[in-house]
Design a protein around this motif. Structure first.
Motif, PDB file in Angstrom:
ATOM      1  N   GLY A  15      40.087  32.700  39.435  1.00 35.39           N
ATOM      2  CA  GLY A  15      39.763  33.869  40.249  1.00 35.39           C
ATOM      3  C   GLY A  15      38.481  34.570  39.850  1.00 35.39           C
ATOM      4  N   LEU A  16      38.248  34.713  38.540  1.00 32.79           N
ATOM      5  CA  LEU A  16      37.034  35.390  38.081  1.00 32.79           C
ATOM      6  C   LEU A  16      35.794  34.628  38.503  1.00 32.79           C
ATOM      7  CD1 LEU A  16      35.774  37.697  36.427  1.00 32.79           C
ATOM      8  CD2 LEU A  16      35.977  36.222  34.399  1.00 32.79           C
ATOM      9  N   LEU A  17      35.840  33.301  38.386  1.00 29.51           N
ATOM     10  CA  LEU A  17      34.693  32.491  38.784  1.00 29.51           C
ATOM     11  C   LEU A  17      34.454  32.604  40.286  1.00 29.51           C
ATOM     12  CD1 LEU A  17      32.501  30.429  38.094  1.00 29.51           C
ATOM     13  CD2 LEU A  17      34.196  28.626  38.419  1.00 29.51           C
TER      14      LEU A  17
ATOM     15  N   THR B 118      29.644  36.941  44.597  1.00 25.93           N
ATOM     16  CA  THR B 118      28.816  38.143  44.424  1.00 25.93           C
ATOM     17  C   THR B 118      27.690  37.894  43.421  1.00 25.93           C
ATOM     18  OG1 THR B 118      30.354  38.954  42.711  1.00 25.93           O
ATOM     19  CG2 THR B 118      30.742  39.664  44.980  1.00 25.93           C
ATOM     20  N   LEU B 119      27.270  36.637  43.264  1.00 21.96           N
ATOM     21  CA  LEU B 119      26.224  36.280  42.303  1.00 21.96           C
ATOM     22  C   LEU B 119      24.923  37.013  42.614  1.00 21.96           C
ATOM     23  CD1 LEU B 119      25.264  34.426  39.952  1.00 21.96           C
ATOM     24  CD2 LEU B 119      24.638  32.747  41.700  1.00 21.96           C
ATOM     25  N   ARG B 120      24.334  37.610  41.570  1.00 24.52           N
ATOM     26  CA  ARG B 120      23.078  38.342  41.732  1.00 24.52           C
ATOM     27  C   ARG B 120      21.923  37.520  41.181  1.00 24.52           C
ATOM     28  NH1 ARG B 120      27.049  42.646  39.153  1.00 24.52           N
ATOM     29  NH2 ARG B 120      28.143  43.189  41.073  1.00 24.52           N
TER      30      ARG B 120
ATOM     31  N   LEU C 120      29.381  37.196  30.354  1.00 28.88           N
ATOM     32  CA  LEU C 120      30.734  36.929  29.862  1.00 28.88           C
ATOM     33  C   LEU C 120      31.764  37.736  30.636  1.00 28.88           C
ATOM     34  CD1 LEU C 120      32.119  35.268  27.636  1.00 28.88           C
ATOM     35  CD2 LEU C 120      31.977  37.279  26.172  1.00 28.88           C
ATOM     36  N   ARG C 121      31.440  38.992  30.918  1.00 30.45           N
ATOM     37  CA  ARG C 121      32.362  39.833  31.682  1.00 30.45           C
ATOM     38  C   ARG C 121      32.510  39.329  33.114  1.00 30.45           C
ATOM     39  NH1 ARG C 121      31.768  43.661  35.389  1.00 30.45           N
ATOM     40  NH2 ARG C 121      29.482  43.655  35.195  1.00 30.45           N
ATOM     41  N   ARG C 122      31.417  38.854  33.671  1.00 29.99           N
ATOM     42  CA  ARG C 122      31.429  38.458  35.076  1.00 29.99           C
ATOM     43  C   ARG C 122      31.939  37.037  35.304  1.00 29.99           C
ATOM     44  NH1 ARG C 122      30.339  39.867  39.888  1.00 29.99           N
ATOM     45  NH2 ARG C 122      28.317  38.856  40.193  1.00 29.99           N
TER      46      ARG C 122
ATOM     47  N   ALA D 291      19.964  30.305  43.595  1.00 30.60           N
ATOM     48  CA  ALA D 291      21.161  31.124  43.483  1.00 30.60           C
ATOM     49  C   ALA D 291      22.200  30.769  44.551  1.00 30.60           C
ATOM     50  CB  ALA D 291      20.794  32.608  43.580  1.00 30.60           C
ATOM     51  N   THR D 292      21.759  30.516  45.769  1.00 33.44           N
ATOM     52  CA  THR D 292      22.701  30.206  46.847  1.00 33.44           C
ATOM     53  C   THR D 292      23.435  28.900  46.601  1.00 33.44           C
ATOM     54  OG1 THR D 292      21.314  31.389  48.449  1.00 33.44           O
ATOM     55  CG2 THR D 292      22.913  29.809  49.327  1.00 33.44           C
TER      56      THR D 292
END
Length: 552
Positions: free
Chosen positions: A248-250, A256-258, A304-306, A326-327
């Motif tokens: 789920g985190l991944l 929402t990758l910046r 690490l948090r993200r 990024a996409t």
């Protein structure tokens, strides 16, 4: 399949409201159910504390609008529904309503409930312009088995009420490892009024699958093996349609990758393999101030948090494999997270059955209401029974529930095929027939016709007991609908009319053909079209009978 099931359920509710018009409380409950029929399907996200419910919800929607910290908002029930503009409304238990401002911090939506206490709140409603919410309302619930008994009771009262119907039509249940408490909750949900409508309407999710095997790159492979063991467990089969592993985190971070995060991940991927693997051996090594990489310690802590260690490892491997923007990287990480499998499963089992599940919930609620007023209306009860007996989609769900609990009375191979045909693996044509999604229509039609012939023959066996005979009847009816659905689009419900052609010369014929060959071919074509038209007539006749039953 039949049409107008929601309309038929609504007609029954209207009939009941008219009959009980002197009972204001009963009529109010009926109106609530009628309003619910008009709304999108309600799917609750439930699970133990720290199972990753809010994270998964963010991954589904594609934005960080569900708070994932341990704040007060995670201790209340939050509804996420579609809206033309963002809005947050707090509904209080005393009937009061107040609006909250829309505030975001680093892309995350902030929901500040202060000064209202969580136990004063009935629910928080977040309206958000997301296409994922157009046909489903997602409900984030507090953690079950929380250290706070009040928080646990809040979820239990909402999802598994003792008398009233659950406000959720279906549930996605998250767990890190399946324990007896998880099975106990799913059993309680099945035993609610909605569950007693003979419907298996839950999906189990191993929600933090990346943590299995200490976040190794092959963590999801291990998680899939564990999910397969759970899937074949007899006690869980009766409670959940399927078990799927999801990181789920991944998934949330991928959606929402910046750009600055991608740049940091790309710099990590450029390290020599030995240096990168040494850094990624543990969290402590990864965040060390003197790590040999031009990514600051603060950036690494944010990554690490993200993403977690699994996500960082997966990102580095994916970038080195050719995902250089990024996409592209976001798409690859989302695919690797397992979320696509879950979205496909929810779509196939819940979204495609939305009307059936909503009608099932409404009929179960109406039954519950009538049971509290025994002399109220026996004819309404009989109308419910006729609708449930005639509506084929409801019969399929009841049969699926029976297959997972009491069994169908068929041989193991036949039972497995029956489950697949009635939609256990999804309601799409190819999924029901066990064929690839891109299978040609001709192959689908042949497979449907073969299945129909096989189940017609099986249904005619004199050795079947009552349960097995009923199961064969349901599957045969399903196969008839599949034959029609898979038929050529050009087939119309009328006899074949041949275009006029010049009359052949008397005595002339093609070599090797007899004079009657053309007539035989035409007759065979007409017979094939007539059989398909007969199936269509039977389908529509059944629907007409159901409408007549409701109005009797």
């Amino acid at each position: 399949m039949s049409e107008g099931l929601v309309e038929q359920a609504n007609e029954l509710l209207e009939l009941a409201a008219d009959h009980l018009r002197g009972d204001a409380a009963a009529v109010a409950r009926i109106r609530d159910q009628q309003a619910r029929l008009r709304e999108p399907l309600r799917v609750a996200i439930a699970g133990m504390v720290k199972a990753g419910k809010s994270t998964l919800l963010n991954a589904v929607i594609g934005e960080e609008i569900a708070p994932t910290d341990a704040g007060e908002c995670t201790n209340v029930i939050v509804w996420y529904r579609h809206g033309t503009a963002p809005a947050i409304t707090v509904r209080l238990r005393d009937g009061g309503v107040r609006s909250l401002p829309i505030r975001r911090e680093e892309g995350r939506l902030l929901i500040d409930l202060d000064p209202t206490e969580p136990d004063e709140i009935e629910r928080v409603v977040v309206e958000w312009p997301s296409s994922r919410l157009e046909d489903v309302t997602l409900i984030d619930t507090p953690g079950i088995a929380s250290l706070s008994s009040d928080i646990s009771a809040r979820s239990a009262a909402f999802l598994t009420p003792e008398a009233d119907p659950s406000e959720a039509d279906a549930i996605v249940y998250l767990t890190r490892h399946m324990h007896s408490a998880d099975v106990g909750f799913l059993s309680a949900f099945r035993d609610t009024v909605v569950g007693r409508s003979r419907t298996v309407n839950a999906i189990a999710v191993l929600s933090r699958a990346d943590e299995i095997g200490a976040g190794r790159i092959d963590a999801l492979l291990s998680a899939r093996s564990i999910a397969e063991r759970y899937r074949s467990d007899g006690s869980l089969r009766s409670l959940a349609l399927d078990v799927v592993p999801v990181a789920g985190l991944l998934a949330q971070s991928a959606r929402t990758l910046r750009e600055h995060e991608f740049d940091a991940l790309r710099r990590l991927a450029r390290l020599r393999r030995t240096d990168r693997e040494r850094m990624l051996m543990s969290v402590d090594r990864f965040v060390r101030e003197d790590a040999p990489v031009d990514v600051s310690a603060e950036e690494r802590r944010n990554l690490l948090r993200r993403f977690g260690m699994f996500g960082i490892r997966m990102a580095a491997v994916s970038i080195r494999a050719g995902h250089h923007d990024a996409t592209s990287l976001a798409d690859e990480l989302y695919r690797r997270s397992g979320m696509e499998d879950l979205i496909h499963l929810v779509g196939g089992q819940f979204r495609s059955r939305a009307d059936v599940l909503k009608a099932s919930s409404a009929l179960a609620a109406l039954r519950s209401l009538l049971a509290e007023r025994p002399p109220a209306a026996a004819f309404i009860e009989r109308s419910i029974e006729r609708l449930e007996a005639n509506a084929h989609e409801l019969r399929e769900l009841a049969m699926l529930s029976a297959a997972r609990t009491t069994g169908l009375g068929l041989a193991a191979a036949d039972s497995a095929e029956a489950e697949r045909l009635i939609g256990a693996a999804g309601t799409g044509l190819a999924e029901r027939l066990g064929m690839p999604p891109d299978a040609p229509s001709e192959d689908l039609h042949r497979a449907a016709a073969a299945a129909l012939a096989r189940w017609r023959a099986l249904a005619g066996s004199p050795l079947l007991d009552r349960a097995a005979a009923e199961a064969c009847d349901v599957v045969t009816r399903t196969c008839e609908a599949l034959v029609i659905a898979a038929g050529p689009a050009s087939v119309e419900r009328r006899r074949l009319h041949l275009a006029p052609s010049p009359e052949p010369v008397v005595g002339a014929r093609e070599e090797g053909r007899e004079p009657g060959d053309d007539r035989e071919g035409e007759a065979a074509q007409e017979q094939g079209l007539d059989e398909e038209a007969e199936l269509r007539d039977r389908q529509e006749g059944t629907a007409d009978d159901r409408h007549a039953d409701v109005h009797q």
